[in-house]
Design an enzyme around this catalytic site. Structure first.
Site, PDB file in Angstrom:
ATOM      1  N   ARG A 101     127.703  17.863  25.339  1.00  0.00           N
ATOM      2  CA  ARG A 101     128.509  18.586  24.331  1.00  0.00           C
ATOM      3  C   ARG A 101     130.184  18.531  24.711  1.00  0.00           C
ATOM      4  O   ARG A 101     131.033  18.556  23.639  1.00  0.00           O
ATOM      5  CB  ARG A 101     128.177  20.050  24.036  1.00  0.00           C
ATOM      6  CG  ARG A 101     126.926  19.957  23.253  1.00  0.00           C
ATOM      7  CD  ARG A 101     126.735  21.437  22.990  1.00  0.00           C
ATOM      8  NE  ARG A 101     126.191  22.113  24.177  1.00  0.00           N
ATOM      9  CZ  ARG A 101     125.748  23.388  24.403  1.00  0.00           C
ATOM     10  NH1 ARG A 101     125.860  24.139  23.141  1.00  0.00           N
ATOM     11  NH2 ARG A 101     125.187  23.899  25.448  1.00  0.00           N
ATOM     12  N   ASP A 174     126.888  20.488   9.939  1.00  0.00           N
ATOM     13  CA  ASP A 174     128.122  20.212  10.708  1.00  0.00           C
ATOM     14  C   ASP A 174     128.458  18.736  10.372  1.00  0.00           C
ATOM     15  O   ASP A 174     127.881  17.877   9.874  1.00  0.00           O
ATOM     16  CB  ASP A 174     128.562  20.777  11.850  1.00  0.00           C
ATOM     17  CG  ASP A 174     127.835  20.014  12.831  1.00  0.00           C
ATOM     18  OD1 ASP A 174     127.484  18.999  12.956  1.00  0.00           O
ATOM     19  OD2 ASP A 174     127.252  20.660  14.085  1.00  0.00           O
ATOM     20  N   LYS A 198     131.256  23.182   9.251  1.00  0.00           N
ATOM     21  CA  LYS A 198     130.835  24.542  10.186  1.00  0.00           C
ATOM     22  C   LYS A 198     132.314  24.618  11.168  1.00  0.00           C
ATOM     23  O   LYS A 198     133.086  23.799  11.507  1.00  0.00           O
ATOM     24  CB  LYS A 198     129.714  24.115  11.153  1.00  0.00           C
ATOM     25  CG  LYS A 198     129.386  24.981  12.180  1.00  0.00           C
ATOM     26  CD  LYS A 198     128.199  24.689  13.096  1.00  0.00           C
ATOM     27  CE  LYS A 198     128.396  23.754  14.235  1.00  0.00           C
ATOM     28  NZ  LYS A 198     127.341  23.444  14.911  1.00  0.00           N
ATOM     29  N   ASP A 224     120.047  18.216  12.522  1.00  0.00           N
ATOM     30  CA  ASP A 224     120.993  18.344  13.350  1.00  0.00           C
ATOM     31  C   ASP A 224     120.329  17.656  14.773  1.00  0.00           C
ATOM     32  O   ASP A 224     119.127  16.915  14.509  1.00  0.00           O
ATOM     33  CB  ASP A 224     121.097  19.807  13.877  1.00  0.00           C
ATOM     34  CG  ASP A 224     122.531  19.918  14.490  1.00  0.00           C
ATOM     35  OD1 ASP A 224     123.170  18.933  14.518  1.00  0.00           O
ATOM     36  OD2 ASP A 224     122.994  21.214  14.599  1.00  0.00           O
ATOM     37  N   THR A 229     121.420  27.682  20.506  1.00  0.00           N
ATOM     38  CA  THR A 229     120.932  29.254  20.285  1.00  0.00           C
ATOM     39  C   THR A 229     120.188  29.084  18.966  1.00  0.00           C
ATOM     40  O   THR A 229     119.718  30.373  18.765  1.00  0.00           O
ATOM     41  CB  THR A 229     122.289  29.918  20.286  1.00  0.00           C
ATOM     42  OG1 THR A 229     123.335  29.486  18.753  1.00  0.00           O
ATOM     43  CG2 THR A 229     123.194  29.880  21.388  1.00  0.00           C
TER      44      THR A 229
END
Ligand code: R5P
Length: 322
Positions: A101, A174, A198, A224, A229
């Site tokens: 990430r 997003d 987003k 996605d 989470t």
């Protein structure tokens, strides 16, 4: 011929991060995992020993690198072991490529962890990498060795195509998911598309209130790359329902399902969450019936076959039957 090569010239090892998937991949190929000790010394450090010769062999090491970081270390140490044992080539098969990430500096004094991990894998001795749906496609370029970024989009798309959902709209939760959602939408006949803008407030919080596109009266499929989470998908689901969507489904290649996210999905309005087995989701004791897990073993197995036979892998991005 491929079977002879697989048996005589190729060896497969697995770390502990996702043994069911490693097993499914070698089953697909009709071979076995080579025996190895991948365990711990009494103080907790990783101990590795390959229990079969790899001299002159093409070795595939299958290991996802989700948290804890020991999974990454197991991969690096396994690579080191086979390198020192004179393997001819070493392919790191990393179905879920963790630490991805932080793939660019968005603020001062941030690392580029994805580049660091790529360097570690190369420095350890890998000569090729096979991954599935890297968090960002450009991570492929962090490696200076051949890197195949396979995609599970066709597998997930086929599943949803067969559901024959009424009036489907494929929604990217997003902007980073737009390309993936566009590729996915190609697999769903008569689908339209929409995009959320987003805003990530923290690793735990997202603002998903701005939507470009129409969802009213439609069946939404949120697409996605990963679920951590679950907040991105759950917030997006609530927002599309508020805007008049009839039903919401969600899909992602990697089901990390951090913290109590499975419980949150259980209480969410999402009808079904479809992920793959790049991570050992099926062994989670708190797994819920809404989560459907599709296997990427045939995809990875087929890619391995083609690597061994020096055949093109690009067809795997187009073929509908895998
Ligand atoms: C972000 O860029 C990713 O594509 C996913 O949207 C993100 O990892 C999902 O995280 P969470 O489930 O924590 O909202």
């Amino acid at each position: 011929m491929v079977n002879t090569i697989l048996k005589e010239d190729v060896r497969f090892f697995s770390g502990n991060s996702n043994i069911p998937l490693s097993q499914a991949i070698v089953n697909y190929l009709g071979v076995s995992l080579s025996p190895a000790i991948v365990s711990r010394f009494p103080d907790g450090e990783i101990q590795v020993r390959c229990l079969e010769s790899v001299r002159g062999k093409d070795v595939f090491i299958i290991q996802s690198t989700q948290t804890p970081a020991e999974n990454l270390l197991e991969l690096l140490i396994l690579i080191d072991a086979v390198k020192r044992a004179s393997a001819r080539s070493i392919t790191a098969v990393v179905p879920f490529f963790g630490y991805a990430r932080q793939d660019r500096k968005t603020k001062s004094r941030e690392p580029i962890s994805a580049k660091l991990v790529s360097n570690l894998i190369t420095t350890a001795g890998a000569s090729r990498v096979v991954a599935v749906d890297l968090h960002a496609a450009q991570i492929q370029g962090f490696f200076d060795i051949p890197t195949d970024n396979l995609t599970a989009v066709l597998i997930l798309g086929k599943y949803f195509r067969e559901l024959n959902l009424e009036n489907p709209v494929v929604v990217a939760p997003d902007v980073g998911a737009v390309q993936r959602a566009t590729d996915f939408a190609k697999e769903i006949p008569n689908s339209t598309q929409a995009i959320f803008v987003k805003k990530r407030l923290s690793p735990y919080e997202v603002d998903t209130s701005r939507l470009i596109g129409e969802v009213e009266g439609k069946t939404v499929i949120l697409v996605d790359d990963a679920i951590h989470t679950g907040n991105t998908l759950i917030n997006a689901a609530n927002e599309v329902l508020r805007r008049g969507a009839k039903a919401v489904y969600a899909t992602a290649t990697h089901g990390i399902f951090a913290q109590d996210s499975l419980k949150k999905f259980e209480g969410s309005p999402i009808k079904e969450i479809v992920v793959t087995d790049t991570l050992p989701v099926l062994s989670r004791p708190e797994l819920i019936s809404k989560v459907k897990v599709l296997s990427v073993a045939p995809l990875i197995g087929e890619a391995i076959k083609r690597i061994i036979m020096h055949e093109s892998i690009s067809e795997l991005f187009e073929k509908k039957e895998i």
